[in-house]
Structure formats: C-alpha cells, structure tokens
Design an enzyme around this catalytic site. Sequence first.
Site, short mmCIF file in Angstrom:
data_model
loop_
_atom_site.label_atom_id
_atom_site.label_comp_id
_atom_site.label_asym_id
_atom_site.label_seq_id
_atom_site.Cartn_x
_atom_site.Cartn_y
_atom_site.Cartn_z
N GLY A 270 0.80 -1.22 0.00
CA GLY A 270 0.00 0.00 0.00
C GLY A 270 0.84 1.27 0.00
O GLY A 270 0.52 2.24 -0.69
N THR A 271 1.92 1.26 0.77
CA THR A 271 2.74 2.47 0.88
C THR A 271 3.34 2.84 -0.47
O THR A 271 3.28 4.00 -0.90
CB THR A 271 3.87 2.26 1.92
OG1 THR A 271 3.25 1.93 3.17
CG2 THR A 271 4.74 3.48 2.07
N GLN B 196 -7.82 -0.62 2.94
CA GLN B 196 -8.69 -1.22 3.96
C GLN B 196 -10.06 -1.62 3.43
O GLN B 196 -10.77 -2.39 4.08
CB GLN B 196 -8.86 -0.26 5.15
CG GLN B 196 -7.59 0.00 5.95
CD GLN B 196 -7.08 -1.21 6.73
OE1 GLN B 196 -7.78 -2.20 6.91
NE2 GLN B 196 -5.84 -1.13 7.18
N SER C 38 -3.38 -3.56 -0.92
CA SER C 38 -2.31 -4.27 -0.21
C SER C 38 -2.84 -5.64 0.21
O SER C 38 -3.99 -5.75 0.66
CB SER C 38 -1.90 -3.46 1.02
OG SER C 38 -0.91 -4.14 1.74
N ALA C 39 -1.97 -6.68 0.11
CA ALA C 39 -2.44 -8.05 0.38
C ALA C 39 -2.52 -8.38 1.87
O ALA C 39 -3.37 -9.17 2.28
CB ALA C 39 -1.51 -9.05 -0.31
N THR D 150 12.26 -7.39 -10.52
CA THR D 150 11.75 -8.75 -10.74
C THR D 150 10.50 -8.99 -9.91
O THR D 150 10.53 -8.81 -8.70
CB THR D 150 12.85 -9.79 -10.36
OG1 THR D 150 14.02 -9.48 -11.12
CG2 THR D 150 12.40 -11.20 -10.63
N CYS E 299 3.92 6.96 17.44
CA CYS E 299 5.25 7.37 17.88
C CYS E 299 5.89 8.19 16.77
O CYS E 299 6.05 7.72 15.66
CB CYS E 299 6.08 6.14 18.19
SG CYS E 299 7.57 6.58 19.06
C1 LIG Z 1 -5.22 2.75 4.68
C2 LIG Z 1 -3.83 2.24 4.52
N1 LIG Z 1 -3.08 2.67 3.52
C3 LIG Z 1 -1.83 2.24 3.32
C4 LIG Z 1 -1.25 1.33 4.18
C5 LIG Z 1 0.13 0.87 3.92
O1 LIG Z 1 0.12 -0.43 3.36
P1 LIG Z 1 1.39 -1.37 3.42
O2 LIG Z 1 1.55 -1.81 4.84
O3 LIG Z 1 1.04 -2.51 2.49
O4 LIG Z 1 2.54 -0.60 2.91
C6 LIG Z 1 -2.00 0.85 5.26
C7 LIG Z 1 -1.40 -0.09 6.24
O5 LIG Z 1 -1.31 0.19 7.42
C8 LIG Z 1 -3.32 1.31 5.45
O6 LIG Z 1 -4.08 0.89 6.45
#
Ligand SMILES: Cc1ncc(COP(=O)(O)O)c(C=O)c1O
Length: 398
Positions: A76-77, A185, A205-206, A243, A335
């Site tokens: 996701g990030t 989410q 994100s998986a 890859t 934090c």
């Molecule tokens: C809403 C949302 N976006 C992005 C992320 C980031 O995803 P990832 O942990 O796969 O990088 C998260 C994970 O905490 C999330 O809850």
Amino acid sequence: MKQLEIRRIYLDYTATTPVDRRVVDAMTPYFTGTFGNASSIHSFGRDAKAALEESRDKIAFLTGAKNSEIYFTSGGTESDNSALFGTASKHSGNGKKHLVISSIEHHAVLHAAEALKKNGSNITILPVDSNGFVSPEELRKAITKETFLVSIIHANNEIGTIQNLAELVRVAHENGVLFHTDAVQSFGKIKFDLKELDADLASFSAHKIYGPKGIGALYIKRGIDFEPTFHGGSQERNRRPGTESVPLTVGFAKAAELAVEEMESERARLSKLNSLMRTKILAEVPGAMFNSPEKNSLANILNVSIDSNEMEIDGEAMIVNMDLEGIAVTSGSACSSGSLQPSHVIKALGRDDKTTMATVRFSFGRFTTEDEVSTAADVFTKIVARIGKRKKVSSPVS
Ligand SMILES: Cc1ncc(COP(=O)(O)O)c(C=O)c1O
C-alpha cells in the site's frame, strides 16, 4: 514452577492479518517448483509469467479493472507514493501543482503529500465532520485550475469511515481532475468495483486481507499519464521495474478471491461482534465515546475514546495494560520522533488531545470469536475502572 500461560487475543486485524492457510498452500509451489524469473524467455520463465499474469487477471476481475491497468507493487505504501509522485511529475510541466487530500489519510498519502510540498507543490487538506466524512461541497470549493489530483481514502484504517467515493470522484471529474483512492482497507471487506467508482488510480495491499506482506497493487486507468517512481527494467509495462515476486502475487490473488467470496457472510458476522462490543462498552465504560460511525463504517473496526471531561486516563497505560492481559489492540497515538503524538485522524474528528490519546482501536477479523470480543470488552472495562480517575458521574455518551 510452571508459569501460567495468558490467553492471547489478537484484535489488531487492521494493522495486519495472519496469512490464511489456503493462501500459503496456493503460494508454496512458486517458491521452489515454478521459481523462474517471469522476464526470462525459457520455459521456466514462461511458467512463472503465466502464473503472474493469472494473478493479475484475478486482481483485475475482482476490482473491476482491465488486467493491463493493474501494476504489482510492494504494498500500500508504495502504491500510494507512486500514485501521488507519478501523477505530480507528469503535471508539473503544465503548471498544475495543486493536490487535494483529506485530513484522515494514512501516513503513506499524508507524508507523500508533505514530501511533494517540499518539492514545490501546494496541498489542501480537507477537513472531515465528526464521523470522518469528507463533504463533496468542500472538495468542490478546494479544487483550483492548478489541481492535478484529489486523493481520498476509501475506508479509514483507524475509525472505519467509508466515504461516499463515487460522489467525490464525480466532483473531481466535473472539474477535470484525476482521482486516487487508498483502498487498502476497503478492498475485500466491502464491495469495490472500479467500473462503478470510476477512480483513476487506486491502491491495494495483500496483508490486510490474509495475504502475504510485501505485495500490493496500483490501479492506473488506461490513458492516464504516469511517471514511474523507480528506474530499471521494463517489468510491469515499464511502470514498475524490478523482478516480480510470483509467489507473492499468487498469494495476493488467492487472498483477494477468498476475501471477496466470503465478504458478505464475514461482514454479517463481524457486524454482530462489533455491535456486541459497542453495547458492552457503552453500558460499562464511563466516558466512552465512539469514533467509528454506526453507519457507513467498516464492520471490523470499533474505535473508542475516553472523554477527557469525564475521566482522566493515560492512554498509553491503557494499551500496555491490555497487552499485559494478552489483548493486542492499537492506540490513538503514534510514535513520532521518539514521543507519542495524538493520532491525526482522531484529532480531525474534533477530539481534544487528551481524549485523542485515550483512544483504543479494536479491529476484528476472520479468526475472531464472540468469546474473544466479550472477554476483551470485560478486560477493557476493568482496566479503565482500575487506572482511570473519574471527574464527574454521568451516563456514557455514544
Ligand atoms: C489505509 C492504509 N493505507 C496504506 C497502508 C500501507 O500499506 P502497506 O503496509 O502494504 O505498505 C495501510 C497499512 O497500514 C493502510 O491501512
């Protein structure tokens, strides 16, 4: 002397989920048997490529995308960052430097937007109402001639609020602006169909849906100008070099299939658990205020604060005490630079700092039982009574 084992209860499914055994089984052959590099032209490579493309087909089908619109990423990030940076650099040449996000974005969007600001972009951060909803009217007012992207989270990871995304996308498109949504989410938990939502970019994100960590996807609608973040090989149609991890893509696709297949029954079951916890906390915890709306909210999240006007309580001690009793939950603080900061999401709802710090997010999942929820509610009640200091006596607020 034998130590007493405490019963551990995991109520932090929003942070991550265990990989489903069926997902592990689907992935296993791709670590040793079908291990080829999907870019190689020999038979080992072709077998890996076939599995990779099958995973892409499945994710595309389940999200309502075309397979050529799904790009695998590390999660996701990366998807969020790529969506913002990849559209920003394509628009910088035509003078469009304005980005609109909401005040309850995940840090992956919020911090990426702050980084863009350092590079010269302007950002508008839209407020939300006390339930976490973005107003389409506020969005309309925020868009300028310079806006290149609106990025609004579909379902919030702390409070569960589900935006009326189709309406927000419509406002962006009426003004000729691209729309990205963080669907990390929401996908697999509520209906998600890009054909209906019409977003231009979306992040997945998986590991939030019982798949492996380190794999996700970015949807980029056909025809969108996009600049890759990384440079290297021509994988993922030149948009994301490196890859591909075939086992992870297979795991992601299997996890997504299971989540969508079981979505309705799971949502009904989790809604009951959510109501059970809500009812118990409301009846037994003085000063409890819910940050998760009752309607248009994910069934697996219940976020609760203790009102600082009613009770003085150390939020961190609350979480530590829960952990000591074997219950894993998340707090309303993060934090930052070595100190605890109140969550920007809970603050955005209008809560004061002390109330924000006194926040607990319970999040349920596939393996949560009624007994676990009931036990967690009882332990929470006991801990609040033990470490909290009542200011005045009145009935709990919903
Ligand atoms: C809403 C949302 N976006 C992005 C992320 C980031 O995803 P990832 O942990 O796969 O990088 C998260 C994970 O905490 C999330 O809850």
